[in-house]
Design a protein around this motif. Structure first.
Motif, PDB file in Angstrom:
ATOM      1  N   HIS A  95      43.582  29.811  33.136  1.00 28.91           N
ATOM      2  CA  HIS A  95      44.302  31.152  33.647  1.00 28.91           C
ATOM      3  C   HIS A  95      45.303  31.865  32.785  1.00 28.91           C
ATOM      4  CE1 HIS A  95      45.914  33.742  37.014  1.00 28.91           C
ATOM      5  NE2 HIS A  95      47.226  33.719  36.506  1.00 28.91           N
ATOM      6  N   PHE A  96      44.645  33.009  32.454  1.00 28.15           N
ATOM      7  CA  PHE A  96      45.336  34.257  31.574  1.00 28.15           C
ATOM      8  C   PHE A  96      46.310  35.009  32.207  1.00 28.15           C
ATOM      9  CE2 PHE A  96      41.248  32.934  29.487  1.00 28.15           C
ATOM     10  CZ  PHE A  96      41.521  32.831  28.477  1.00 28.15           C
ATOM     11  N   ILE A  97      47.425  35.124  31.471  1.00 31.72           N
ATOM     12  CA  ILE A  97      48.317  36.162  31.935  1.00 31.72           C
ATOM     13  C   ILE A  97      48.659  37.003  31.060  1.00 31.72           C
ATOM     14  CG2 ILE A  97      50.568  36.330  33.037  1.00 31.72           C
ATOM     15  CD1 ILE A  97      50.365  33.601  34.104  1.00 31.72           C
ATOM     16  N   SER A  98      48.479  38.322  31.264  1.00 35.48           N
ATOM     17  CA  SER A  98      48.414  39.510  30.245  1.00 35.48           C
ATOM     18  C   SER A  98      49.420  40.545  30.883  1.00 35.48           C
ATOM     19  CB  SER A  98      47.011  40.029  29.740  1.00 35.48           C
ATOM     20  OG  SER A  98      47.313  40.905  28.837  1.00 35.48           O
ATOM     21  N   GLY A  99      49.797  41.532  30.220  1.00 34.28           N
ATOM     22  CA  GLY A  99      50.822  42.508  30.610  1.00 34.28           C
ATOM     23  C   GLY A  99      49.916  43.400  31.608  1.00 34.28           C
ATOM     24  N   LYS A 100      50.370  43.966  32.309  1.00 32.35           N
ATOM     25  CA  LYS A 100      49.434  44.751  33.589  1.00 32.35           C
ATOM     26  C   LYS A 100      49.148  46.194  32.834  1.00 32.35           C
ATOM     27  CE  LYS A 100      53.084  46.957  36.354  1.00 32.35           C
ATOM     28  NZ  LYS A 100      53.479  47.322  37.578  1.00 32.35           N
ATOM     29  N   ASN A 101      49.942  46.750  31.834  1.00 34.04           N
ATOM     30  CA  ASN A 101      49.507  47.924  31.223  1.00 34.04           C
ATOM     31  C   ASN A 101      48.814  47.691  29.969  1.00 34.04           C
ATOM     32  OD1 ASN A 101      50.428  49.434  33.206  1.00 34.04           O
ATOM     33  ND2 ASN A 101      52.584  49.109  32.602  1.00 34.04           N
ATOM     34  N   GLY A 102      48.400  46.550  29.525  1.00 30.43           N
ATOM     35  CA  GLY A 102      47.661  46.267  28.439  1.00 30.43           C
ATOM     36  C   GLY A 102      46.335  46.524  28.130  1.00 30.43           C
ATOM     37  N   ASN A 103      45.673  46.022  27.043  1.00 33.98           N
ATOM     38  CA  ASN A 103      44.281  46.020  26.991  1.00 33.98           C
ATOM     39  C   ASN A 103      43.645  45.084  27.692  1.00 33.98           C
ATOM     40  OD1 ASN A 103      44.015  48.598  25.701  1.00 33.98           O
ATOM     41  ND2 ASN A 103      44.651  47.302  23.608  1.00 33.98           N
ATOM     42  N   PHE A 104      44.374  43.851  27.979  1.00 39.57           N
ATOM     43  CA  PHE A 104      43.756  42.739  28.558  1.00 39.57           C
ATOM     44  C   PHE A 104      44.332  42.507  29.967  1.00 39.57           C
ATOM     45  CE2 PHE A 104      44.352  42.361  23.902  1.00 39.57           C
ATOM     46  CZ  PHE A 104      42.911  42.208  23.438  1.00 39.57           C
ATOM     47  N   SER A 105      44.667  43.275  30.656  1.00 44.76           N
ATOM     48  CA  SER A 105      45.068  43.276  31.915  1.00 44.76           C
ATOM     49  C   SER A 105      44.101  42.761  32.905  1.00 44.76           C
ATOM     50  CB  SER A 105      45.798  44.533  32.699  1.00 44.76           C
ATOM     51  OG  SER A 105      44.909  45.645  32.508  1.00 44.76           O
ATOM     52  N   ASP A 106      42.880  42.944  32.637  1.00 48.99           N
ATOM     53  CA  ASP A 106      41.897  42.675  33.608  1.00 48.99           C
ATOM     54  C   ASP A 106      41.579  41.025  33.432  1.00 48.99           C
ATOM     55  OD1 ASP A 106      40.569  42.933  30.838  1.00 48.99           O
ATOM     56  OD2 ASP A 106      38.813  42.739  31.734  1.00 48.99           O
ATOM     57  N   LEU A 107      42.129  40.196  32.408  1.00 55.71           N
ATOM     58  CA  LEU A 107      42.017  38.692  32.351  1.00 55.71           C
ATOM     59  C   LEU A 107      42.732  38.323  33.489  1.00 55.71           C
ATOM     60  CD1 LEU A 107      42.583  38.258  28.693  1.00 55.71           C
ATOM     61  CD2 LEU A 107      40.360  38.263  30.045  1.00 55.71           C
ATOM     62  N   ASN A 108      43.737  38.940  33.997  1.00 57.02           N
ATOM     63  CA  ASN A 108      44.659  38.448  35.187  1.00 57.02           C
ATOM     64  C   ASN A 108      43.826  37.999  36.490  1.00 57.02           C
ATOM     65  OD1 ASN A 108      47.025  38.757  33.551  1.00 57.02           O
ATOM     66  ND2 ASN A 108      47.208  40.702  34.180  1.00 57.02           N
ATOM     67  N   TYR A 109      42.921  38.715  36.355  1.00 53.76           N
ATOM     68  CA  TYR A 109      41.725  38.844  37.739  1.00 53.76           C
ATOM     69  C   TYR A 109      40.555  38.137  37.694  1.00 53.76           C
ATOM     70  CZ  TYR A 109      45.711  41.985  38.406  1.00 53.76           C
ATOM     71  OH  TYR A 109      46.974  42.666  38.707  1.00 53.76           O
ATOM     72  N   ARG A 110      40.272  37.644  36.427  1.00 54.62           N
ATOM     73  CA  ARG A 110      39.174  37.085  36.459  1.00 54.62           C
ATOM     74  C   ARG A 110      39.014  35.436  36.281  1.00 54.62           C
ATOM     75  NH1 ARG A 110      37.671  40.573  30.923  1.00 54.62           N
ATOM     76  NH2 ARG A 110      35.919  39.335  30.908  1.00 54.62           N
ATOM     77  N   THR A 111      37.958  34.681  36.310  1.00 51.45           N
ATOM     78  CA  THR A 111      37.868  33.387  36.448  1.00 51.45           C
ATOM     79  C   THR A 111      37.096  32.771  35.351  1.00 51.45           C
ATOM     80  OG1 THR A 111      37.782  33.502  38.887  1.00 51.45           O
ATOM     81  CG2 THR A 111      37.067  31.233  38.061  1.00 51.45           C
ATOM     82  N   PHE A 112      38.005  31.854  34.820  1.00 51.28           N
ATOM     83  CA  PHE A 112      37.455  30.968  33.511  1.00 51.28           C
ATOM     84  C   PHE A 112      37.709  29.586  33.741  1.00 51.28           C
ATOM     85  CE2 PHE A 112      39.191  35.188  32.460  1.00 51.28           C
ATOM     86  CZ  PHE A 112      38.225  35.709  31.725  1.00 51.28           C
ATOM     87  N   ASN A 113      36.603  28.871  33.145  1.00 51.09           N
ATOM     88  CA  ASN A 113      36.450  27.325  33.037  1.00 51.09           C
ATOM     89  C   ASN A 113      36.216  26.902  31.500  1.00 51.09           C
ATOM     90  OD1 ASN A 113      36.850  26.631  35.628  1.00 51.09           O
ATOM     91  ND2 ASN A 113      34.991  27.009  36.190  1.00 51.09           N
ATOM     92  N   GLY A 114      36.705  26.130  30.878  1.00 52.10           N
ATOM     93  CA  GLY A 114      36.539  25.691  29.669  1.00 52.10           C
ATOM     94  C   GLY A 114      35.777  24.025  29.605  1.00 52.10           C
ATOM     95  N   LYS A 115      35.213  24.143  28.405  1.00 50.34           N
ATOM     96  CA  LYS A 115      34.900  22.487  28.254  1.00 50.34           C
ATOM     97  C   LYS A 115      35.191  22.180  26.706  1.00 50.34           C
ATOM     98  CE  LYS A 115      30.394  19.917  27.355  1.00 50.34           C
ATOM     99  NZ  LYS A 115      28.917  20.146  27.223  1.00 50.34           N
ATOM    100  N   ILE A 116      35.896  20.841  26.842  1.00 44.87           N
ATOM    101  CA  ILE A 116      36.514  20.604  25.513  1.00 44.87           C
ATOM    102  C   ILE A 116      35.271  19.808  24.984  1.00 44.87           C
ATOM    103  CG2 ILE A 116      38.130  18.726  24.524  1.00 44.87           C
ATOM    104  CD1 ILE A 116      39.726  18.935  27.254  1.00 44.87           C
ATOM    105  N   VAL A 117      34.890  20.398  23.556  1.00 44.20           N
ATOM    106  CA  VAL A 117      33.567  20.061  22.926  1.00 44.20           C
ATOM    107  C   VAL A 117      33.957  19.228  21.492  1.00 44.20           C
ATOM    108  CG1 VAL A 117      32.286  22.232  23.818  1.00 44.20           C
ATOM    109  CG2 VAL A 117      33.520  22.228  21.669  1.00 44.20           C
ATOM    110  N   ASP A 118      35.414  19.257  21.209  1.00 40.00           N
ATOM    111  CA  ASP A 118      35.708  18.433  20.034  1.00 40.00           C
ATOM    112  C   ASP A 118      37.464  18.381  20.213  1.00 40.00           C
ATOM    113  OD1 ASP A 118      35.456  16.871  17.911  1.00 40.00           O
ATOM    114  OD2 ASP A 118      35.888  18.712  16.436  1.00 40.00           O
ATOM    115  N   GLY A 119      37.626  17.111  19.607  1.00 42.66           N
ATOM    116  CA  GLY A 119      39.236  16.757  19.487  1.00 42.66           C
ATOM    117  C   GLY A 119      39.448  15.766  18.971  1.00 42.66           C
TER     118      GLY A 119
END
Length: 135
Positions: A95-119
């Motif tokens: 879950h990304f949280i970005s300032g509502k007036n910034g260039n990335f504000s749309d990240l607040n409303y999108r869905t993301f999953n990840g895969k751990i590929v190395d560690g």
């Protein structure tokens, strides 16, 4: 549902801070000390935050990482959770949280999953996918 590769997070880790055995398993905090973000989102992982991790046994654990990334002089907070099974691929929910007036504000409303590929003890590599209802 469809998923598209959105970014790759290469996260640097510091030495573990062991809290000890708890009712929920062995609790440790893994500091996040930096890293890079590449893909549709590019920037750096700031030396801030950590993975607050419960290890239930030799196979299962729960990771809850909280950290900051910086992209184009803007900060984005990341809240990333995963149930880890060492015998299977490990997937995360970000879950990304970005300032509502910034260039990335749309990240607040999108869905993301990840895969751990190395560690290992010093870094983790996560592929981040955006989940959408269209290809």
């Amino acid at each position: 549902m469809h998923r598209k590769l959105f970014a790759t997070l290469d996260i640097d880790l510091g030495p573990r801070l062991n809290v000890g055995q708890t009712e929920q398993g062995f609790f440790k905090i893994i500091p996040i000390t930096g890293g890079t973000v590449t893909g549709k989102l590019t920037g750096r992982v700031l030396p801030f935050g950590g993975d607050f991790n419960h290890k239930y046994d030799s196979r299962f654990s729960r990771a809850h990482a909280r950290y900051l990334i910086e992209c184009n002089d803007e900060l984005i907070y990341v809240d990333n959770e995963a149930n880890i099974d060492k015998k299977k691929d490990s997937f995360t929910h970000l879950h990304f949280i970005s300032g509502k007036n910034g260039n990335f504000s749309d990240l607040n409303y999108r869905t993301f999953n990840g895969k751990i590929v190395d560690g290992n003890d010093t870094h983790v590599l996560i592929e981040v996918y955006e989940v959408t209802d269209h290809a």
